[in-house]
Design a protein around this motif. Structure first.
Motif, short mmCIF file in Angstrom:
data_model
loop_
_atom_site.label_atom_id
_atom_site.label_comp_id
_atom_site.label_asym_id
_atom_site.label_seq_id
_atom_site.Cartn_x
_atom_site.Cartn_y
_atom_site.Cartn_z
N ILE A 109 6.34 1.63 -24.54
CA ILE A 109 5.06 2.14 -24.03
C ILE A 109 4.91 3.59 -24.48
N VAL A 110 3.85 3.88 -25.23
CA VAL A 110 3.58 5.25 -25.66
C VAL A 110 2.47 5.81 -24.78
N VAL A 111 2.79 6.84 -24.02
CA VAL A 111 1.83 7.50 -23.12
C VAL A 111 1.37 8.77 -23.80
N LEU A 112 0.10 8.81 -24.17
CA LEU A 112 -0.43 9.96 -24.91
C LEU A 112 -0.57 11.19 -24.02
N PRO A 113 -0.66 12.37 -24.62
CA PRO A 113 -1.03 13.56 -23.85
C PRO A 113 -2.37 13.32 -23.14
N GLY A 114 -2.47 13.75 -21.89
CA GLY A 114 -3.68 13.51 -21.12
C GLY A 114 -3.65 12.22 -20.34
N TRP A 115 -2.54 11.47 -20.44
CA TRP A 115 -2.36 10.24 -19.67
C TRP A 115 -1.08 10.39 -18.84
N SER A 116 -0.96 9.58 -17.80
CA SER A 116 0.26 9.59 -16.99
C SER A 116 0.67 8.16 -16.69
N ALA A 117 1.95 7.97 -16.38
CA ALA A 117 2.49 6.63 -16.12
C ALA A 117 3.21 6.63 -14.78
N ALA A 118 3.05 5.52 -14.04
CA ALA A 118 3.72 5.36 -12.75
C ALA A 118 4.09 3.89 -12.59
N LEU A 119 4.95 3.61 -11.63
CA LEU A 119 5.39 2.24 -11.35
C LEU A 119 4.77 1.78 -10.05
N ASP A 120 4.23 0.54 -10.02
CA ASP A 120 3.68 0.04 -8.76
C ASP A 120 4.70 -0.88 -8.08
N SER A 121 4.32 -1.45 -6.95
CA SER A 121 5.26 -2.25 -6.16
C SER A 121 5.60 -3.59 -6.80
N TRP A 122 4.87 -4.00 -7.82
CA TRP A 122 5.16 -5.24 -8.54
C TRP A 122 5.93 -4.98 -9.84
N ASN A 123 6.37 -3.74 -10.02
CA ASN A 123 7.13 -3.34 -11.21
C ASN A 123 6.26 -3.29 -12.46
N ASN A 124 4.95 -3.19 -12.30
CA ASN A 124 4.06 -2.91 -13.43
C ASN A 124 4.07 -1.41 -13.71
N VAL A 125 3.96 -1.05 -14.97
CA VAL A 125 3.70 0.34 -15.33
C VAL A 125 2.19 0.54 -15.35
N LEU A 126 1.70 1.46 -14.56
CA LEU A 126 0.28 1.79 -14.55
C LEU A 126 0.08 3.08 -15.33
N VAL A 127 -0.68 3.00 -16.40
CA VAL A 127 -0.94 4.17 -17.25
C VAL A 127 -2.39 4.58 -17.00
N THR A 128 -2.59 5.83 -16.62
CA THR A 128 -3.91 6.29 -16.18
C THR A 128 -4.30 7.54 -16.96
#
Length: 334
Positions: free
Chosen positions: A311-330
């Motif tokens: 998973i490449v998270v660009l500058p200006g984006w952030s990544a977190a983990l939810d309770s289902w173990n999905n990576v949420l990129v915002t």
């Protein structure tokens, strides 16, 4: 042009000589420069660089700009496909979240979402095996279709039910033969393909229940037509094209687990790798496993490295983990 599994990317060392998207992503620093799938697939970084440099000489660009150009062309190709199932069908992609799957899909997800005006990306667990797991977890389903060329205003519920009856009988027979013998283990949904008279492209809509089902179906068609094509013609006659019956076997227990995670994956130690982000240049980019996101959101540039995907998270984006173990990129910045 795809290099296919054989000879594949130059970096795989299987005889490929033309640089691929994978080679470009490797040279850009997005992929592990030594190996993929937890070290099982060794990579020839020097071969990938040489192939891209040779292409760069032919097009008059430095090697790194050539690699980024390959990456950008891949983005543009995927963007056309994304628009084909969204904006070209009357849906604004900015109103949706992107599901990023595959080994290389999450590498491109941020730049693709950014170009489409989307701000949310979901990368499910074991994203590189998404299609395979889908085959294992999918419910039993049969779709039965029958031609039904009639004007809606010349059709009554009795005629419609008569047309659906043989489809329903066949579908339920198939479910019973597969072990779904009782009504509580069977789910049946009715759909109709409709169009205005003289059109070529129909729209598929669920058939409502009740005595006024046809009136509701006509109103739903006008609304859907306006949403997809930008206009509706309430005074034009509507024509049935075909009827569809979807039969599903209801399992005794959910086939898909609430959460998926690897139990014995060799997890890479967090480190820093140089990665190139086009006009923004080179960044010393943290590389972390998915589990590192459990401690809280991390801002890009960031690379999340796993056995089956990156998973490449660009500058200006952030990544977190939810309770289902999905990576949420915002997207956190315009």
């Amino acid at each position: 042009r795809s290099a296919g599994a054989e000879p594949g990317p130059v970096a795989y060392g299987r005889g490929g000589t033309s640089p691929t998207v994978t080679d470009a992503n490797l040279v850009l620093g997005y992929l592990n420069p030594h190996a993929l799938v937890s070290g099982e697939l060794k990579l020839d970084m020097d071969g990938a660089r040489a192939a891209i440099a040779a292409l760069g000489e032919r097009v008059g660009l430095p090697a790194i700009e050539t690699a980024y150009g390959i990456h950008a062309i891949a983005d543009a190709t995927m963007l056309r496909a994304l628009r084909g199932v969204s904006s070209e069908k009357g849906r604004d992609p900015a109103q949706y979240a992107m599901l990023a799957i595959g080994g290389n899909g999450p590498v491109h997800a941020c730049s693709l979402a950014q170009a489409a005006g989307m701000t949310h990306i979901v990368v499910p667990p074991v994203a590189g095996l998404f299609s395979a797991l889908g085959m294992l977890f999918a419910d039993v389903e049969h779709q039965l279709v029958q031609a039904f060329y009639r004007r809606l205003d010349e059709t009554d519920l009795t005629r419609l039910e008569e047309a659906f009856a043989p489809l329903r009988a066949r579908g339920l027979e198939m479910l019973r033969a597969e072990g779904f013998a009782t009504p509580d283990r069977q789910s049946v949904s009715l759909f109709a393909d409709l169009r205005y008279m003289g059109q070529t492209t129909p729209l598929t809509l669920p058939v409502p229940d009740g005595a006024d089902a046809l009136e509701k179906l006509a109103a739903a068609f006008h609304t859907e037509h306006a949403g997809v094509f930008g206009y509706a013609s309430p005074h034009e006659p509507i024509q049935f094209v075909s009827l569809k019956l979807v039969c599903r076997g209801v399992p005794e227990h959910p086939r898909m687990p609430d959460q998926a995670r690897r139990s014995a994956e060799k997890t890479a130690t967090a480190h820093v790798r140089r990665a190139y982000f086009g006009p923004e240049g080179w960044f010393d980019t943290p590389v972390v496993p998915r589990a590192a996101l459990a401690a809280g959101a991390m801002s890009g540039p960031l690379i999340v490295e796993e056995y089956d995907t990156t998973i490449v998270v660009l500058p200006g984006w952030s990544a977190a983990l939810d309770s289902w173990n999905n990576v949420l990129v915002t997207r956190s910045a315009a």
